[in-house]
Design a protein around this motif. Structure first.
Motif, PDB file in Angstrom:
ATOM      1  N   TYR A 149      19.385  31.110  -8.343  1.00  0.00           N
ATOM      2  CA  TYR A 149      20.118  32.196  -7.750  1.00  0.00           C
ATOM      3  C   TYR A 149      19.307  33.500  -7.342  1.00  0.00           C
ATOM      4  N   CYS A 150      18.419  33.644  -7.917  1.00  0.00           N
ATOM      5  CA  CYS A 150      17.662  34.849  -7.421  1.00  0.00           C
ATOM      6  C   CYS A 150      16.662  34.540  -6.067  1.00  0.00           C
ATOM      7  N   LYS A 151      16.471  33.331  -5.821  1.00  0.00           N
ATOM      8  CA  LYS A 151      15.867  32.767  -4.447  1.00  0.00           C
ATOM      9  C   LYS A 151      17.132  32.747  -3.472  1.00  0.00           C
ATOM     10  N   LEU A 152      18.130  32.240  -3.983  1.00  0.00           N
ATOM     11  CA  LEU A 152      19.278  32.409  -2.989  1.00  0.00           C
ATOM     12  C   LEU A 152      19.690  33.789  -2.403  1.00  0.00           C
ATOM     13  N   LEU A 153      19.938  34.555  -3.439  1.00  0.00           N
ATOM     14  CA  LEU A 153      20.115  35.891  -2.969  1.00  0.00           C
ATOM     15  C   LEU A 153      19.208  36.600  -2.214  1.00  0.00           C
ATOM     16  N   GLU A 154      18.008  36.365  -2.516  1.00  0.00           N
ATOM     17  CA  GLU A 154      16.822  37.305  -1.618  1.00  0.00           C
ATOM     18  C   GLU A 154      16.703  36.483  -0.240  1.00  0.00           C
ATOM     19  N   GLU A 155      16.985  35.262  -0.262  1.00  0.00           N
ATOM     20  CA  GLU A 155      16.813  34.509   1.230  1.00  0.00           C
ATOM     21  C   GLU A 155      17.998  34.585   1.823  1.00  0.00           C
ATOM     22  N   ASN A 156      19.078  34.990   1.376  1.00  0.00           N
ATOM     23  CA  ASN A 156      20.416  34.809   2.194  1.00  0.00           C
ATOM     24  C   ASN A 156      21.022  36.077   2.268  1.00  0.00           C
ATOM     25  N   SER A 157      21.725  36.789   1.290  1.00  0.00           N
ATOM     26  CA  SER A 157      22.406  37.825   1.204  1.00  0.00           C
ATOM     27  C   SER A 157      21.409  39.039   1.400  1.00  0.00           C
ATOM     28  N   PHE A 158      20.178  39.039   0.890  1.00  0.00           N
ATOM     29  CA  PHE A 158      19.389  39.898   1.034  1.00  0.00           C
ATOM     30  C   PHE A 158      18.110  39.642   1.990  1.00  0.00           C
ATOM     31  N   ARG A 159      18.155  38.788   3.073  1.00  0.00           N
ATOM     32  CA  ARG A 159      17.248  38.409   3.810  1.00  0.00           C
ATOM     33  C   ARG A 159      16.805  39.638   4.585  1.00  0.00           C
ATOM     34  N   GLY A 160      15.576  39.904   4.642  1.00  0.00           N
ATOM     35  CA  GLY A 160      15.003  41.110   5.394  1.00  0.00           C
ATOM     36  C   GLY A 160      15.409  42.204   4.844  1.00  0.00           C
ATOM     37  N   ARG A 161      15.900  42.327   3.585  1.00  0.00           N
ATOM     38  CA  ARG A 161      16.103  43.434   2.925  1.00  0.00           C
ATOM     39  C   ARG A 161      15.523  43.506   1.267  1.00  0.00           C
ATOM     40  N   THR A 162      14.319  43.203   1.130  1.00  0.00           N
ATOM     41  CA  THR A 162      13.780  43.017   0.063  1.00  0.00           C
ATOM     42  C   THR A 162      13.843  44.513  -0.739  1.00  0.00           C
ATOM     43  N   ALA A 163      13.864  45.460  -0.296  1.00  0.00           N
ATOM     44  CA  ALA A 163      13.815  46.851  -0.808  1.00  0.00           C
ATOM     45  C   ALA A 163      15.349  46.926  -1.621  1.00  0.00           C
ATOM     46  N   ASP A 164      16.522  46.409  -0.842  1.00  0.00           N
ATOM     47  CA  ASP A 164      17.662  46.287  -1.211  1.00  0.00           C
ATOM     48  C   ASP A 164      18.000  45.457  -2.630  1.00  0.00           C
ATOM     49  N   PHE A 165      17.200  44.432  -2.381  1.00  0.00           N
ATOM     50  CA  PHE A 165      17.191  43.475  -3.512  1.00  0.00           C
ATOM     51  C   PHE A 165      16.537  43.877  -4.549  1.00  0.00           C
ATOM     52  N   PHE A 166      15.506  44.601  -4.724  1.00  0.00           N
ATOM     53  CA  PHE A 166      14.934  45.338  -5.673  1.00  0.00           C
ATOM     54  C   PHE A 166      15.457  46.404  -6.479  1.00  0.00           C
ATOM     55  N   TYR A 167      16.315  47.101  -5.473  1.00  0.00           N
ATOM     56  CA  TYR A 167      17.056  48.197  -5.958  1.00  0.00           C
ATOM     57  C   TYR A 167      18.159  47.555  -6.937  1.00  0.00           C
ATOM     58  N   MET A 168      18.930  46.386  -6.265  1.00  0.00           N
ATOM     59  CA  MET A 168      20.082  45.756  -7.204  1.00  0.00           C
ATOM     60  C   MET A 168      19.548  45.318  -8.587  1.00  0.00           C
ATOM     61  N   LEU A 169      18.323  44.784  -8.537  1.00  0.00           N
ATOM     62  CA  LEU A 169      17.741  44.733 -10.048  1.00  0.00           C
ATOM     63  C   LEU A 169      17.372  45.758 -10.648  1.00  0.00           C
ATOM     64  N   LEU A 170      17.033  46.764 -10.078  1.00  0.00           N
ATOM     65  CA  LEU A 170      16.596  47.893 -10.877  1.00  0.00           C
ATOM     66  C   LEU A 170      18.333  48.608 -11.444  1.00  0.00           C
ATOM     67  N   PHE A 171      19.201  48.522 -10.372  1.00  0.00           N
ATOM     68  CA  PHE A 171      20.527  48.957 -10.901  1.00  0.00           C
ATOM     69  C   PHE A 171      20.993  48.218 -12.046  1.00  0.00           C
ATOM     70  N   GLY A 172      21.005  46.656 -11.905  1.00  0.00           N
ATOM     71  CA  GLY A 172      21.418  45.967 -13.027  1.00  0.00           C
ATOM     72  C   GLY A 172      20.536  46.069 -14.444  1.00  0.00           C
ATOM     73  N   ALA A 173      19.164  46.215 -14.472  1.00  0.00           N
ATOM     74  CA  ALA A 173      18.606  46.564 -15.440  1.00  0.00           C
ATOM     75  C   ALA A 173      18.987  47.984 -16.226  1.00  0.00           C
ATOM     76  N   SER A 174      19.122  48.668 -15.322  1.00  0.00           N
ATOM     77  CA  SER A 174      19.742  50.271 -15.962  1.00  0.00           C
ATOM     78  C   SER A 174      20.988  50.224 -16.463  1.00  0.00           C
ATOM     79  N   VAL A 175      21.975  49.134 -15.862  1.00  0.00           N
ATOM     80  CA  VAL A 175      23.183  49.269 -16.436  1.00  0.00           C
ATOM     81  C   VAL A 175      23.348  48.505 -17.835  1.00  0.00           C
ATOM     82  N   LEU A 176      22.488  47.421 -17.701  1.00  0.00           N
ATOM     83  CA  LEU A 176      22.403  46.639 -19.062  1.00  0.00           C
ATOM     84  C   LEU A 176      21.579  47.453 -20.135  1.00  0.00           C
ATOM     85  N   THR A 177      20.811  48.150 -19.883  1.00  0.00           N
ATOM     86  CA  THR A 177      20.013  49.193 -20.876  1.00  0.00           C
ATOM     87  C   THR A 177      21.340  49.998 -21.280  1.00  0.00           C
TER      88      THR A 177
END
Length: 244
Positions: free
Chosen positions: A80-108
Motif C-alpha cells: 500500500y505504500c508502493k501503491l500510494l507513491e506510484e499512483n496517488s502521489f506519482r510525481g509528488r514524492t515530497a507530498d508523499f513524504f509530507y503525508m507520512l510526516l503528518f501521520g507520524a506527528s498525529v500518531l505521536t
C-alpha cells in the motif's frame, strides 16, 4: 528467484524502498540482539529530559518480533505504500513524504495527549511503538482514494476497498491483537484524508500544502501525459482558420 526479488526491490519508489529497508533492518537487528528495542521505543520523558529525539523516528521502524504478524505488516507496507507513491502521489514524492510526516506527528500527538488523560493513560502508556499504526494509516488512505476496488479476504468473502480497514480491524480483534493500534492508524488516516481531500473541496483552501523546504529535498520527475495525434487542446491559429 534472487534476481526477481532484486528487480522487485529496485523498482520500488524511493520512499517505499527506504522505509521498508529501514523497518526490515531495524527489526532484524533487534531479533539478532545487535540493537535493543529499549533504545528505540517512544518515551516522552527521555525525549524531553534527556534529548533522545531519535525515539520520535525509531519507534516507527521496529515491528516487534519476526513472526507471522511481522510478515503481514511488511506485506501491507510494501503493497500500500508502493501503491500510494506510484499512483496517488506519482510525481509528488515530497507530498508523499509530507503525508507520512503528518501521520507520524498525529500518531505521536495522540499517544502523548492520551497519556495525560485519566482512565486512558494506562492504555496509551502501553503503546510504545507506532510502526503498525503508521502502516495502517497508509492502508486507510489508500482505501479512501480507491473505494470501489474489489478485494477478497483470504478467499473467504469479497468486498470493496472502502471496507478494507474495517475488515483488517475485525481480523486483528479475532486473532487477539490490540485494536488500539489499528484505530490510531484509522484516526490519523482519516485526519489526512479530510484535510487533504474533503476540506479543500468544501472551502477551496488546502491546509496540508507541502512546505517549500520539503519540496526542495526531492527532485520530482514531471508526469508526462501522452497527447494523441491530431487532437487539439486550443483553438487553431487564425491563419489556419482562413486557409483554403
Amino acid at each position: 528467484m534472487a534476481q526477481a526479488v532484486e528487480e522487485w526491490y529496485k523498482q520500488m519508489p524511493i520512499i517505499t524502498r527506504s522505509y521498508l529497508t529501514a523497518a526490515v533492518v531495524t527489526t532484524i537487528g533487534c531479533s539478532l540482539e545487535i540493537i535493543t528495542p529499549y533504545h528505540l521505543y517512544l518515551n516522552p520523558k527521555l525525549v524531553v529530559k534527556q534529548y533522545q529525539f531519535w525515539r520520535l523516528v525509531t519507534n516507527f521502524l521496529y515491528f516487534r518480533k519476526m513472526d507471522l504478524d511481522f510478515m503481514f505488516h511488511m506485506f501491507f507496507l510494501a503493497r500500500y505504500c508502493k501503491l500510494l507513491e506510484e499512483n496517488s502521489f506519482r510525481g509528488r514524492t515530497a507530498d508523499f513524504f509530507y503525508m507520512l510526516l503528518f501521520g507520524a506527528s498525529v500518531l505521536t500527538g495522540i499517544v502523548l495527549i492520551g497519556g495525560m488523560i485519566p482512565y486512558l493513560s494506562a492504555s496509551f502508556a502501553k503503546i510504545i511503538f507506532l510502526s503498525n499504526s503508521l502502516t495502517f494509516m497508509m492502508v486507510y488512505v489508500w482505501s479512501k482514494q480507491n473505494p470501489f476496488v474489489h478485494m477478497s479476504f483470504l478467499g473467504l468473502f469479497t468486498f470493496t476497498a472502502a471496507y478494507l480497514p474495517w475488515v483488517l480491524l475485525g481480523f486483528s480483534v479475532l486473532v487477539g491483537a490490540s485494536a488500539w493500534v489499528d484505530l490510531l492508524g484509522m484516526i490519523a488516516g482519516h485526519a489526512y484524508y479530510f484535510l487533504e481531500d474533503v476540506y479543500p473541496r468544501m472551502t477551496g483552501r488546502r491546509p496540508l500544502k507541502t512546505p517549500s523546504f520539503i519540496k526542495a529535498m526531492f527532485a520530482d520527475e514531471a508526469v508526462v501525459v501522452a497527447r494523441p495525434a491530431n487532437v487539439r487542446f486550443a483553438p487553431p491559429p487564425e491563419d489556419e482558420l482562413h486557409r483554403d
